[in-house]
Structures are given as structure tokens and as C-alpha cells.
Enzyme design. Sequence first.
Site, mmCIF file in Angstrom:
data_model
loop_
_atom_site.group_PDB
_atom_site.id
_atom_site.type_symbol
_atom_site.label_atom_id
_atom_site.label_comp_id
_atom_site.label_asym_id
_atom_site.label_seq_id
_atom_site.Cartn_x
_atom_site.Cartn_y
_atom_site.Cartn_z
ATOM 1 N N GLU A 1 -6.014 2.974 -16.109
ATOM 2 C CA GLU A 1 -4.692 3.245 -15.557
ATOM 3 C C GLU A 1 -4.394 4.738 -15.519
ATOM 4 O OE1 GLU A 1 -2.341 1.277 -14.148
ATOM 5 O OE2 GLU A 1 -3.878 -0.277 -14.195
ATOM 6 N N CYS B 1 -0.451 -4.546 9.041
ATOM 7 C CA CYS B 1 0.600 -5.563 8.867
ATOM 8 C C CYS B 1 0.119 -6.972 9.185
ATOM 9 C CB CYS B 1 1.812 -5.214 9.726
ATOM 10 S SG CYS B 1 2.655 -3.688 9.205
ATOM 11 N N CYS C 1 -1.178 -8.832 6.213
ATOM 12 C CA CYS C 1 -0.306 -8.862 5.030
ATOM 13 C C CYS C 1 0.284 -10.252 4.815
ATOM 14 C CB CYS C 1 0.813 -7.835 5.199
ATOM 15 S SG CYS C 1 1.982 -7.811 3.819
ATOM 16 N N CYS D 1 8.735 -9.578 6.229
ATOM 17 C CA CYS D 1 8.876 -8.134 5.981
ATOM 18 C C CYS D 1 9.860 -7.508 6.973
ATOM 19 C CB CYS D 1 7.516 -7.457 6.091
ATOM 20 S SG CYS D 1 7.569 -5.658 5.874
#
Length: 347
Positions: free
Chosen positions: A39, A205, A208, A214
Site C-alpha cells: 500500500e 465506460c 464498467c 453512472c
Amino acid sequence: MTHGEAAFAARIIDWQRRHGRHGLPWQATREPYRVWLSEIMLQQTQVSTVLGYYARFLERFPDVASLSAATEDDVLALWSGLGYYSRARNLHRCAREVMARFGGVFPRTAAELATLPGIGRSTAAAIAAFCFGERAAILDGNVKRVLTRAFGIADDLSQARHEKALWARAEALLPVHDLPHDMPAYTQGVMDLGASICTLRRPACTACPLVDKCVAAGEGQPERYPVRTRRLVRGQITLWLLHARDAQGRVWLRQQPEKGIWARLYCLPPHDGHEALMNSLPVTARDGAVRHAPFRHVLTHRDLDIHVVSAVVRPTDMTGPGRWCTPPEWAALGLPAPIRKFLQART
């Protein structure tokens, strides 16, 4: 919570399990040390770049105790080239605090993790979710992009109150079912979606899982989100560096100050311009000095235009803070990436 919000986590989890990333080395473990290391390395850095550093770090420092026992120079040397060196310094400090405060065992909650050096709220939540299944929200750059586009949040995130509201939205969207693998899958999924589909420019998109709900996709303007009116202005800095060598091939290096560019890394001594650099050399070394072609090193918010002058000097000519280093010695130090590359090309 609306129906669309309730379905958000379920869609993310399903997409991650079908299409998300599964083969990354830190995904095969719930060991906090390894997840924490990944991380920190992944902050502001692409996965492809991190992979090699992650493997080398674990080979040298397989656990928090070995990292804690290392010197800062050892840590910075392994980090060299990864950038954002404050991450490495905080990594070292954090390892020592885990040993001192928690007996070498990472705390299990995001709240406690966030008290450690270099672990912010989002990173703490990611570690807690991946390792312990805690229901905690992350909000890194990728997630901000996903959330603001999915829900059409046009608030200016430069303002603290809007950032706070987005945190509340992120927390409200967390999976409601207390299943053991939901939080790791959701956390990884929302990261993956931002990194691979909902990208900063030209998002994919049609691939997605949220496209039919969205707001940004429906508007046909996903790239207008997120909104941030205050942006950092790129800066430019010119550096004049002296590459002083002695007859044995040693190089004179000086550790940088506590703050500023390349803080606490070892570097070729900087000077205030070409004239100042040449005046720092003994008269006998000036005629043979070589001025190299300048080169640019690009950082996130500034460009460094670097000029290097090489000169062969006597060891006693170099005074003040600094040290003579053989190639094996400087190779083991924390050096800025462009300085390491310059020296390697001339060894």
C-alpha cells in the site's frame, strides 16, 4: 440509502471477482506487513513499477523486525528510483513504532493503524479491510474518481467540507453484508475499477459495471469529474552539481538536509550556478573540468534541470560535510534516481 447506492457494492464485488486483478503478489496474503508495504509503495506509483521493488524489499527485509533493525541508508538505497522518498523514511519509522508500541504485531483496526507514521486514513482502511475484513472506507484518487462520476458529484473537492462529504458517501456505500470476503473484494474492486476502467482520461465506460447507473456516463462527460479548482502549479528548478572524483575513482557525496528536494539522500554537492561551482574547485582542477550536457528530471509537480560538472581532485581538496565513496559504497546508499543513473554510466 437509495436502491442504486445499495446495489453499488454488490456490483463492484461481482465485477472484481470476475474481471478484477487477482495475480498481484500482495493479493495472495493477509499478512499485514506485506499488505502495508504494498500500500505504501503503490501511493502515487503504478503497479508495474512497484512489482520489482516489492520483491527486492521482501528479500532484504522479510518482516517488520528486519526492517526496523535496518539503517535509514539501507532503506533509502533499496527505495532509490521509486520516488517520494518521505514514504521510505516513514516506512522505516513505522516499522520501529510497530516494534516499540505493538511488540512487532500490526494493530487490527483502521483507527489504530492511522496513528502510525506514513499511514493515512485511506491506507489504514485498506490494510484493515484486506487483512482483517474491517468495514472501513478508502478514498484514494482512483476511488474519488469512481464515486464522483458514478453519482455526479460536482462539488469542489478542494474544499474540506466537500471532501468530508465524499468520505461520508464512501462509508455509506460499503457492503452491508458481514461476509468474510466482501470487504477485501469490494476494496480491491473499487481500486481496480478506478485504475483500469474509470481512468483519468478516456475511461472505458462500456466495460464498467456501473455504466447504466453512472451519472457522468449518462451525461457523456466523465472527464469533468472529479472537480478540483485549486491545482498545484508546476515549478522548475535548476541544479548545478559537482561530480568530484579522486585518482582512485571515488566520488565525493554529501547528504542533503532534513527538508527539501531529496531530503536526507546522498547527492553530488549542489552549487549556486556554474561560476560558484567552478570557484569551489582548486585552480589545478579547473582546466580539466568537464561540463556535461544538461538533462531534465521530471517530478510530479516540478521539473529539475540538472547541470553536472566533473573534475578530478585530490582527496584533501574536498572539505566540509561529505564523504568519499567507492562504487560499491555509493551503490549501497540512498541516491536520487538521476544521480544513481549518472554515476552508473560513468563507472
